[in-house]
Design a protein around this motif. Sequence first.
Motif, PDB file in Angstrom:
ATOM      1  N   HIS A   1     -34.997  27.963  15.679  1.00 40.25           N
ATOM      2  CA  HIS A   1     -34.029  27.422  16.634  1.00 40.25           C
ATOM      3  C   HIS A   1     -33.393  26.141  16.098  1.00 40.25           C
ATOM      4  CE1 HIS A   1     -35.171  30.327  19.682  1.00 40.25           C
ATOM      5  NE2 HIS A   1     -36.428  30.088  19.350  1.00 40.25           N
ATOM      6  N   GLU A   2     -32.108  26.238  15.762  1.00 46.13           N
ATOM      7  CA  GLU A   2     -31.394  25.113  15.171  1.00 46.13           C
ATOM      8  C   GLU A   2     -31.402  23.866  16.049  1.00 46.13           C
ATOM      9  OE1 GLU A   2     -30.106  28.199  15.401  1.00 46.13           O
ATOM     10  OE2 GLU A   2     -29.834  28.816  13.316  1.00 46.13           O
ATOM     11  N   ILE A   3     -31.354  24.049  17.365  1.00 47.86           N
ATOM     12  CA  ILE A   3     -31.287  22.889  18.255  1.00 47.86           C
ATOM     13  C   ILE A   3     -32.514  21.990  18.090  1.00 47.86           C
ATOM     14  CG2 ILE A   3     -32.339  24.032  20.262  1.00 47.86           C
ATOM     15  CD1 ILE A   3     -29.482  21.418  20.262  1.00 47.86           C
ATOM     16  N   LEU A   4     -33.637  22.557  17.694  1.00 46.81           N
ATOM     17  CA  LEU A   4     -34.852  21.755  17.485  1.00 46.81           C
ATOM     18  C   LEU A   4     -34.823  21.022  16.151  1.00 46.81           C
ATOM     19  CD1 LEU A   4     -37.472  24.280  18.881  1.00 46.81           C
ATOM     20  CD2 LEU A   4     -36.418  22.335  20.051  1.00 46.81           C
ATOM     21  N   ARG A   5     -33.826  21.328  15.319  1.00 45.46           N
ATOM     22  CA  ARG A   5     -33.651  20.631  14.040  1.00 45.46           C
ATOM     23  C   ARG A   5     -32.351  19.831  14.027  1.00 45.46           C
ATOM     24  NH1 ARG A   5     -32.437  24.497  10.706  1.00 45.46           N
ATOM     25  NH2 ARG A   5     -32.737  26.263  12.084  1.00 45.46           N
ATOM     26  N   THR A   6     -31.803  19.566  15.207  1.00 40.39           N
ATOM     27  CA  THR A   6     -30.522  18.876  15.313  1.00 40.39           C
ATOM     28  C   THR A   6     -30.732  17.420  15.681  1.00 40.39           C
ATOM     29  OG1 THR A   6     -29.411  20.916  15.950  1.00 40.39           O
ATOM     30  CG2 THR A   6     -28.295  18.865  16.508  1.00 40.39           C
ATOM     31  N   ARG A   7     -29.994  16.576  14.987  1.00 40.86           N
ATOM     32  CA  ARG A   7     -30.013  15.147  15.318  1.00 40.86           C
ATOM     33  C   ARG A   7     -28.588  14.712  15.605  1.00 40.86           C
ATOM     34  NH1 ARG A   7     -31.209  12.581   9.312  1.00 40.86           N
ATOM     35  NH2 ARG A   7     -29.240  13.213   8.385  1.00 40.86           N
ATOM     36  N   PHE A   8     -28.450  13.614  16.284  1.00 40.49           N
ATOM     37  CA  PHE A   8     -27.141  13.077  16.621  1.00 40.49           C
ATOM     38  C   PHE A   8     -27.003  11.738  15.923  1.00 40.49           C
ATOM     39  CE2 PHE A   8     -28.303  16.024  19.870  1.00 40.49           C
ATOM     40  CZ  PHE A   8     -27.130  16.714  20.118  1.00 40.49           C
ATOM     41  N   VAL A   9     -25.940  11.594  15.148  1.00 39.23           N
ATOM     42  CA  VAL A   9     -25.703  10.366  14.400  1.00 39.23           C
ATOM     43  C   VAL A   9     -24.262   9.922  14.628  1.00 39.23           C
ATOM     44  CG1 VAL A   9     -27.397  10.933  12.617  1.00 39.23           C
ATOM     45  CG2 VAL A   9     -25.022  11.604  12.295  1.00 39.23           C
ATOM     46  N   GLU A  10     -24.016   8.660  14.360  1.00 41.93           N
ATOM     47  CA  GLU A  10     -22.662   8.136  14.489  1.00 41.93           C
ATOM     48  C   GLU A  10     -21.985   8.206  13.131  1.00 41.93           C
ATOM     49  OE1 GLU A  10     -20.567   4.049  15.998  1.00 41.93           O
ATOM     50  OE2 GLU A  10     -22.452   4.661  16.902  1.00 41.93           O
ATOM     51  N   LYS A  11     -20.781   8.765  13.123  1.00 42.50           N
ATOM     52  CA  LYS A  11     -20.008   8.908  11.895  1.00 42.50           C
ATOM     53  C   LYS A  11     -18.558   8.596  12.242  1.00 42.50           C
ATOM     54  CE  LYS A  11     -19.483  12.170   8.138  1.00 42.50           C
ATOM     55  NZ  LYS A  11     -19.815  13.518   7.668  1.00 42.50           N
ATOM     56  N   ASP A  12     -17.969   7.640  11.545  1.00 44.07           N
ATOM     57  CA  ASP A  12     -16.591   7.220  11.830  1.00 44.07           C
ATOM     58  C   ASP A  12     -16.433   6.810  13.294  1.00 44.07           C
ATOM     59  OD1 ASP A  12     -15.888   7.792   9.173  1.00 44.07           O
ATOM     60  OD2 ASP A  12     -15.443   9.884   9.676  1.00 44.07           O
ATOM     61  N   ASN A  13     -17.398   6.052  13.788  1.00 44.32           N
ATOM     62  CA  ASN A  13     -17.403   5.521  15.160  1.00 44.32           C
ATOM     63  C   ASN A  13     -17.449   6.585  16.249  1.00 44.32           C
ATOM     64  OD1 ASN A  13     -17.362   2.790  14.352  1.00 44.32           O
ATOM     65  ND2 ASN A  13     -15.160   2.955  14.006  1.00 44.32           N
ATOM     66  N   ALA A  14     -17.959   7.778  15.922  1.00 45.23           N
ATOM     67  CA  ALA A  14     -18.096   8.840  16.922  1.00 45.23           C
ATOM     68  C   ALA A  14     -19.393   9.612  16.642  1.00 45.23           C
ATOM     69  CB  ALA A  14     -16.908   9.784  16.869  1.00 45.23           C
TER      70      ALA A  14
END
Length: 93
Positions: free
Chosen positions: A70-83
Amino acid sequence: MNQHTYHAPLPGSGEIAAEFPCSQSQLLWWILDSIKPGDPAYNIAVCWEIRGRFSAASIEAAFERVIARHEILRTRFVEKDNAPVQQVMGSAP
């Protein structure tokens, strides 16, 4: 941000397999977290009770298989170009 990239990761590499823009709902959560970082108000606590004989290694192996599937369990959220963007990792121990 309506472009995304994808390339097949090397097994066990931990590299970024894909990157996508966030949905409107994800952007809302990102903003709420930026206002009050680390607020646990929206966390959902789960407690499991396991009965019978089992080994810690078998539980760990089962979680590893679920995470790999399940990809969602390997997903992170990062900031890139202020978004914020979603980054799906090739693997996650």
